[in-house]
Design a protein around this motif. Sequence first.
Motif, PDB file in Angstrom:
ATOM      1  N   GLN A  16       0.830  -1.204   0.000  1.00 36.39           N
ATOM      2  CA  GLN A  16       0.000   0.000   0.000  1.00 36.39           C
ATOM      3  C   GLN A  16       0.862   1.251   0.000  1.00 36.39           C
ATOM      4  OE1 GLN A  16      -2.516  -0.424   3.423  1.00 36.39           O
ATOM      5  NE2 GLN A  16      -4.014  -1.721   2.383  1.00 36.39           N
ATOM      6  N   ALA A  17       1.940   1.247   0.800  1.00 35.95           N
ATOM      7  CA  ALA A  17       2.830   2.406   0.864  1.00 35.95           C
ATOM      8  C   ALA A  17       3.508   2.631  -0.471  1.00 35.95           C
ATOM      9  CB  ALA A  17       3.881   2.189   1.962  1.00 35.95           C
ATOM     10  N   LYS A  18       3.976   1.542  -1.100  1.00 39.47           N
ATOM     11  CA  LYS A  18       4.632   1.668  -2.397  1.00 39.47           C
ATOM     12  C   LYS A  18       3.661   2.171  -3.448  1.00 39.47           C
ATOM     13  CE  LYS A  18       5.874  -2.056  -4.718  1.00 39.47           C
ATOM     14  NZ  LYS A  18       6.641  -3.248  -5.124  1.00 39.47           N
ATOM     15  N   PHE A  19       2.438   1.619  -3.458  1.00 44.46           N
ATOM     16  CA  PHE A  19       1.438   2.040  -4.431  1.00 44.46           C
ATOM     17  C   PHE A  19       1.084   3.512  -4.250  1.00 44.46           C
ATOM     18  CE2 PHE A  19      -3.043   2.732  -5.533  1.00 44.46           C
ATOM     19  CZ  PHE A  19      -3.024   2.375  -6.868  1.00 44.46           C
ATOM     20  N   SER A  20       0.967   3.967  -3.004  1.00 44.34           N
ATOM     21  CA  SER A  20       0.615   5.362  -2.731  1.00 44.34           C
ATOM     22  C   SER A  20       1.698   6.310  -3.223  1.00 44.34           C
ATOM     23  CB  SER A  20       0.393   5.569  -1.227  1.00 44.34           C
ATOM     24  OG  SER A  20      -0.681   4.782  -0.767  1.00 44.34           O
ATOM     25  N   ILE A  21       2.967   5.942  -3.009  1.00 46.58           N
ATOM     26  CA  ILE A  21       4.075   6.782  -3.443  1.00 46.58           C
ATOM     27  C   ILE A  21       4.120   6.868  -4.957  1.00 46.58           C
ATOM     28  CG2 ILE A  21       6.600   6.947  -3.536  1.00 46.58           C
ATOM     29  CD1 ILE A  21       6.660   5.784  -0.710  1.00 46.58           C
ATOM     30  N   ILE A  22       3.963   5.724  -5.632  1.00 46.48           N
ATOM     31  CA  ILE A  22       4.012   5.699  -7.105  1.00 46.48           C
ATOM     32  C   ILE A  22       2.849   6.498  -7.686  1.00 46.48           C
ATOM     33  CG2 ILE A  22       3.876   4.215  -9.135  1.00 46.48           C
ATOM     34  CD1 ILE A  22       5.252   2.033  -7.435  1.00 46.48           C
ATOM     35  N   LEU A  23       1.650   6.330  -7.100  1.00 47.14           N
ATOM     36  CA  LEU A  23       0.488   7.076  -7.575  1.00 47.14           C
ATOM     37  C   LEU A  23       0.696   8.568  -7.410  1.00 47.14           C
ATOM     38  CD1 LEU A  23      -2.415   7.119  -8.643  1.00 47.14           C
ATOM     39  CD2 LEU A  23      -3.212   6.867  -6.273  1.00 47.14           C
ATOM     40  N   ILE A 125      12.016   0.555  -1.761  1.00 48.26           N
ATOM     41  CA  ILE A 125      10.860   0.461  -0.862  1.00 48.26           C
ATOM     42  C   ILE A 125      10.662  -0.981  -0.414  1.00 48.26           C
ATOM     43  CG2 ILE A 125       8.353   0.718  -0.716  1.00 48.26           C
ATOM     44  CD1 ILE A 125       8.617   3.104  -2.612  1.00 48.26           C
ATOM     45  N   ASP A 126      10.928  -1.942  -1.310  1.00 49.48           N
ATOM     46  CA  ASP A 126      10.802  -3.359  -0.957  1.00 49.48           C
ATOM     47  C   ASP A 126      11.894  -3.791   0.018  1.00 49.48           C
ATOM     48  OD1 ASP A 126       8.566  -3.737  -2.500  1.00 49.48           O
ATOM     49  OD2 ASP A 126       9.681  -4.403  -4.266  1.00 49.48           O
ATOM     50  N   LEU A 127      13.113  -3.237  -0.183  1.00 52.54           N
ATOM     51  CA  LEU A 127      14.254  -3.644   0.640  1.00 52.54           C
ATOM     52  C   LEU A 127      14.279  -2.946   1.990  1.00 52.54           C
ATOM     53  CD1 LEU A 127      17.080  -3.684  -2.065  1.00 52.54           C
ATOM     54  CD2 LEU A 127      16.098  -5.674  -0.915  1.00 52.54           C
ATOM     55  N   GLU A 128      13.823  -1.702   2.022  1.00 54.46           N
ATOM     56  CA  GLU A 128      13.905  -0.884   3.220  1.00 54.46           C
ATOM     57  C   GLU A 128      12.536  -0.276   3.521  1.00 54.46           C
ATOM     58  OE1 GLU A 128      16.599  -0.659   4.974  1.00 54.46           O
ATOM     59  OE2 GLU A 128      18.096  -1.493   3.602  1.00 54.46           O
ATOM     60  N   PRO A 129      12.358   0.326   4.708  1.00 58.44           N
ATOM     61  CA  PRO A 129      11.087   1.018   5.002  1.00 58.44           C
ATOM     62  C   PRO A 129      10.833   2.132   3.992  1.00 58.44           C
ATOM     63  CG  PRO A 129      12.409   0.749   6.991  1.00 58.44           C
ATOM     64  CD  PRO A 129      13.284   0.346   5.845  1.00 58.44           C
ATOM     65  N   THR A 131      10.125   5.095   4.286  1.00 58.18           N
ATOM     66  CA  THR A 131      10.649   6.407   4.672  1.00 58.18           C
ATOM     67  C   THR A 131      12.176   6.452   4.652  1.00 58.18           C
ATOM     68  OG1 THR A 131      10.505   5.739   7.001  1.00 58.18           O
ATOM     69  CG2 THR A 131       8.645   6.985   6.089  1.00 58.18           C
ATOM     70  N   ASN A 132      12.843   5.442   4.110  1.00 61.06           N
ATOM     71  CA  ASN A 132      14.297   5.466   4.094  1.00 61.06           C
ATOM     72  C   ASN A 132      14.762   6.606   3.187  1.00 61.06           C
ATOM     73  OD1 ASN A 132      15.688   4.409   1.446  1.00 61.06           O
ATOM     74  ND2 ASN A 132      13.895   3.105   1.714  1.00 61.06           N
ATOM     75  N   PRO A 133      15.907   7.227   3.496  1.00 56.57           N
ATOM     76  CA  PRO A 133      16.336   8.435   2.776  1.00 56.57           C
ATOM     77  C   PRO A 133      16.547   8.224   1.282  1.00 56.57           C
ATOM     78  CG  PRO A 133      18.109   7.571   4.170  1.00 56.57           C
ATOM     79  CD  PRO A 133      16.863   6.862   4.562  1.00 56.57           C
ATOM     80  N   VAL A 134      16.964   7.021   0.873  1.00 51.06           N
ATOM     81  CA  VAL A 134      17.196   6.763  -0.548  1.00 51.06           C
ATOM     82  C   VAL A 134      15.879   6.831  -1.318  1.00 51.06           C
ATOM     83  CG1 VAL A 134      18.009   5.097  -2.250  1.00 51.06           C
ATOM     84  CG2 VAL A 134      19.253   5.379  -0.103  1.00 51.06           C
ATOM     85  N   ALA A 135      14.836   6.165  -0.812  1.00 52.70           N
ATOM     86  CA  ALA A 135      13.539   6.169  -1.488  1.00 52.70           C
ATOM     87  C   ALA A 135      12.965   7.581  -1.551  1.00 52.70           C
ATOM     88  CB  ALA A 135      12.565   5.236  -0.770  1.00 52.70           C
ATOM     89  N   GLU A 136      13.102   8.341  -0.460  1.00 48.96           N
ATOM     90  CA  GLU A 136      12.576   9.705  -0.436  1.00 48.96           C
ATOM     91  C   GLU A 136      13.298  10.584  -1.459  1.00 48.96           C
ATOM     92  OE1 GLU A 136      10.065  11.238   1.417  1.00 48.96           O
ATOM     93  OE2 GLU A 136       9.515   9.155   1.787  1.00 48.96           O
ATOM     94  N   ARG A 137      14.614  10.458  -1.538  1.00 48.85           N
ATOM     95  CA  ARG A 137      15.379  11.282  -2.484  1.00 48.85           C
ATOM     96  C   ARG A 137      15.148  10.831  -3.923  1.00 48.85           C
ATOM     97  NH1 ARG A 137      21.203  12.680   0.475  1.00 48.85           N
ATOM     98  NH2 ARG A 137      20.280  13.514   2.400  1.00 48.85           N
TER      99      ARG A 137
END
Length: 223
Positions: A16-23, A125-129, A131-137
Amino acid sequence: MNCHVRNMIWLPQGSQAKFSIILLIFLLMAAESTQQRIQCKNQSCSQHLHKSLKLTKFMNSTAAQLVKTYKASQGDSTDLICEIHMDNVPVSTITGQSISERMLSVYTRLKEFLPHLKTVMEQQIDLEPPTNPVAERLKDMITHVSRFSANVNCLIEFLMPNIPIPEPAERPTGIPPALNTFQQKAYGCIVLSRLQEFFSQTFRELKSLRVKKCRKRTKNTKI
């Protein structure tokens, strides 16, 4: 029956978190695209060039920092995995003889990198939470790349008026098949490193495209 339907559309929390971010990214990109089309008509070639130079300088610095953050988050031996050869990652080089051809090459590269950046973000997002800094950046970088590609599109319209701009295939160099954790780390590092190299080259390319080129094109279109 209703219970069965609910089970079909229910997603785990991580998904759900991954889908929300991609959307969210797709919605932002659509809004950016509409706004850029309006601004493309309302601003001059020199204004687009100035904005593109500022964006490229910012993204070059941001991409360099993102590479450092990515390497630091992947554990030991990161430098080694970043040297692994992968054929399906966009190259960082800019091709073409004329200014218009080279700007088209920049635009094509930007479009090629976008789906790869999205894939790296999904992997992170799959490997880490989420909110990890890499995914956010990475989320921010995808937005910047989309915005910058719209700016380059405007520049090409000034340099090549009345000529349709060819859109690259959505997945031109091919997204790799399912990768194990080690391969994902290598893939992400290579994508981000090449992206940073590309921005460095693009900045030099735009600096060589003097404002007088835009002015010359503007005068010619008025004749």
